[in-house]
Design a protein around this motif. Structure first.
Motif, PDB file in Angstrom:
ATOM      1  N   MET A 105      35.625  -7.227   0.796  1.00  0.00           N
ATOM      2  CA  MET A 105      34.665  -6.506   1.635  1.00  0.00           C
ATOM      3  C   MET A 105      33.529  -5.916   0.806  1.00  0.00           C
ATOM      4  O   MET A 105      32.388  -5.830   1.272  1.00  0.00           O
ATOM      5  CB  MET A 105      35.390  -5.433   2.440  1.00  0.00           C
ATOM      6  N   GLY A 106      33.832  -5.534  -0.428  1.00  0.00           N
ATOM      7  CA  GLY A 106      32.786  -5.017  -1.306  1.00  0.00           C
ATOM      8  C   GLY A 106      31.744  -6.064  -1.640  1.00  0.00           C
ATOM      9  O   GLY A 106      30.543  -5.763  -1.711  1.00  0.00           O
ATOM     10  N   VAL A 107      32.179  -7.299  -1.810  1.00  0.00           N
ATOM     11  CA  VAL A 107      31.243  -8.397  -2.081  1.00  0.00           C
ATOM     12  C   VAL A 107      30.305  -8.590  -0.884  1.00  0.00           C
ATOM     13  O   VAL A 107      29.084  -8.787  -1.059  1.00  0.00           O
ATOM     14  CB  VAL A 107      32.017  -9.697  -2.377  1.00  0.00           C
ATOM     15  N   ILE A 108      30.851  -8.530   0.321  1.00  0.00           N
ATOM     16  CA  ILE A 108      30.019  -8.693   1.523  1.00  0.00           C
ATOM     17  C   ILE A 108      29.052  -7.528   1.665  1.00  0.00           C
ATOM     18  O   ILE A 108      27.891  -7.710   2.058  1.00  0.00           O
ATOM     19  CB  ILE A 108      30.915  -8.840   2.766  1.00  0.00           C
ATOM     20  N   ASP A 109      29.491  -6.311   1.323  1.00  0.00           N
ATOM     21  CA  ASP A 109      28.605  -5.149   1.359  1.00  0.00           C
ATOM     22  C   ASP A 109      27.413  -5.338   0.425  1.00  0.00           C
ATOM     23  O   ASP A 109      26.280  -4.979   0.766  1.00  0.00           O
ATOM     24  CB  ASP A 109      29.368  -3.881   0.959  1.00  0.00           C
ATOM     25  N   LEU A 165      23.074  -2.396   4.807  1.00  0.00           N
ATOM     26  CA  LEU A 165      21.801  -1.671   4.786  1.00  0.00           C
ATOM     27  C   LEU A 165      21.920  -0.331   4.064  1.00  0.00           C
ATOM     28  O   LEU A 165      20.908   0.289   3.723  1.00  0.00           O
ATOM     29  CB  LEU A 165      21.319  -1.426   6.219  1.00  0.00           C
ATOM     30  N   TYR A 166      23.159   0.117   3.840  1.00  0.00           N
ATOM     31  CA  TYR A 166      23.386   1.410   3.189  1.00  0.00           C
ATOM     32  C   TYR A 166      23.536   1.276   1.680  1.00  0.00           C
ATOM     33  O   TYR A 166      23.635   2.275   0.985  1.00  0.00           O
ATOM     34  CB  TYR A 166      24.629   2.077   3.793  1.00  0.00           C
ATOM     35  N   GLN A 167      23.539   0.042   1.185  1.00  0.00           N
ATOM     36  CA  GLN A 167      23.577  -0.202  -0.258  1.00  0.00           C
ATOM     37  C   GLN A 167      22.151  -0.492  -0.721  1.00  0.00           C
ATOM     38  O   GLN A 167      21.582  -1.532  -0.378  1.00  0.00           O
ATOM     39  CB  GLN A 167      24.486  -1.400  -0.569  1.00  0.00           C
TER      40      GLN A 167
END
Length: 329
Positions: free
Chosen positions: A56-60, A65-67
């Motif tokens: 999920m971190g990779v997709i984030d 938009l918050y990264q």
């Protein structure tokens, strides 16, 4: 014929016996600004929470938009006219273009400047915009203003910005499902922020059951879905609500008028082969009248919809031709 029947029965008994020996494992956590849960059947624990969080971190880093340093945040900065994106973002955008075409432009990921303008983005506003301001922003909204060449994403106007929140969470569910498939897990339920995908049967040999989220006060039937190898999402306009000129306005923005939708549809539940499809189309059905929504669902292969809408002070329901086949008797 009798020998074939016996062989099928033997396979069924062996299959059920193998399932009965498996355990149900649960993983829960928080990611992408929401919660997630995974349950799966296996002989032993084969999935770690840290691995799920990593996926999920990779997709984030691709579409959050918050990264500030995610690919989507970089593309949305006004000095970018083009950007090399990853496979995740490219997959989502290709599906977005398809839904854009099939929905006659109702699903449009370039609405981000309008979402921000109306105060439904990460930064809220106190005053609603006048028509002239809306018209000005509309000049750089529209999916015809962006295009993909391989994994190279382009935009015609530097002010154009995209928001993939209406489809990316469903895609995350699909990625996690594929990740479980690769580990030879034949039965699971994956849920991220209410977006759900199932595979196989539970330990007792029954389909996964999902209760439909419904707005408070709805007097329609209480449906429980029985799903196998399918995805389901629900979108509703009864949470993010503000008021404009005495009328309720919701976070679903009409990409053609630039104004929040004022529709009688309260919620739409979509059953689809993938969570990404269901996630994208729930936005479309929220924008259509109940009659138009049902007609569209009946034309789309593999898509079923259940709609709750308001009329004459009461809630009503409508559903596509094949929807009731998934409802628990």
């Amino acid at each position: 014929m009798r020998r074939t029947f016996s062989a099928v029965m033997l396979f069924f008994l062996v299959f059920c016996s193998a399932q009965a020996q498996q355990k149900t494992f649960f993983i829960t956590g928080r990611a992408q600004g929401t919660t997630y849960q995974i349950q799966y059947l296996a002989d032993r624990e084969v999935v770690r929470k840290s691995s799920i969080d990593s996926v999920m971190g990779v997709i984030d880093q691709s579409m959050s938009l918050y990264q500030p340093h995610s690919l989507i945040s970089m593309f949305n900065r006004q000095y970018h006219h083009e950007l090399e994106i990853d496979t995740h973002m490219a997959n989502v955008l290709r599906e977005a273009f398809q839904v854009y075409e099939k929905s006659n432009g109702l699903f449009d990921v370039t609405v981000k400047p309008l979402v921000d303008l109306w105060g439904f983005g990460s930064e809220g506003v106190q005053l609603f915009p006048p028509q002239a301001t809306v018209d000005s922003v509309l000049s750089f909204v529209g999916m015809e203003k962006i295009w993909l060449e391989g994994n190279q994403l382009h935009k015609r106007d530097p002010r154009t910005a995209i928001d993939l929140n209406g489809i990316a969470q469903g895609y995350t569910v699909d990625v996690l499902s594929q990740w479980l498939d690769e580990r030879i897990i034949d039965s699971y339920l994956v849920e991220v922020g209410g977006e759900i995908r199932t595979k196989g049967l539970k330990a007792e040999g029954k389909s996964y059951e999902i209760a439909i989220e419904r707005p408070e006060g709805a007097q329609s039937s209480s449906f429980v879905l029985q799903l196998t190898d399918l995805a389901v999402t629900t979108s509703g306009n009864y949470r993010k609500v503000a008021y404009h000129e005495g009328k309720k306005v919701h976070h679903h923005i009409d990409p053609k008028s630039g104004f929040p939708l004022q529709n009688i549809v309260v919620s739409a539940t979509i059953i689809a082969p993938t969570a990404m499809e269901a996630d994208a189309y729930d936005n479309v059905f929220m924008a259509l009248s109940p009659q138009a929504g049902i007609a569209l669902a009946n034309r789309l292969a593999g898509i079923e919809v259940y709609i709750i809408y308001e009329g004459h002070g009461a809630f009503h329901e409508a559903y596509s031709d094949g929807f009731l086949s998934f409802v628990k008797p």
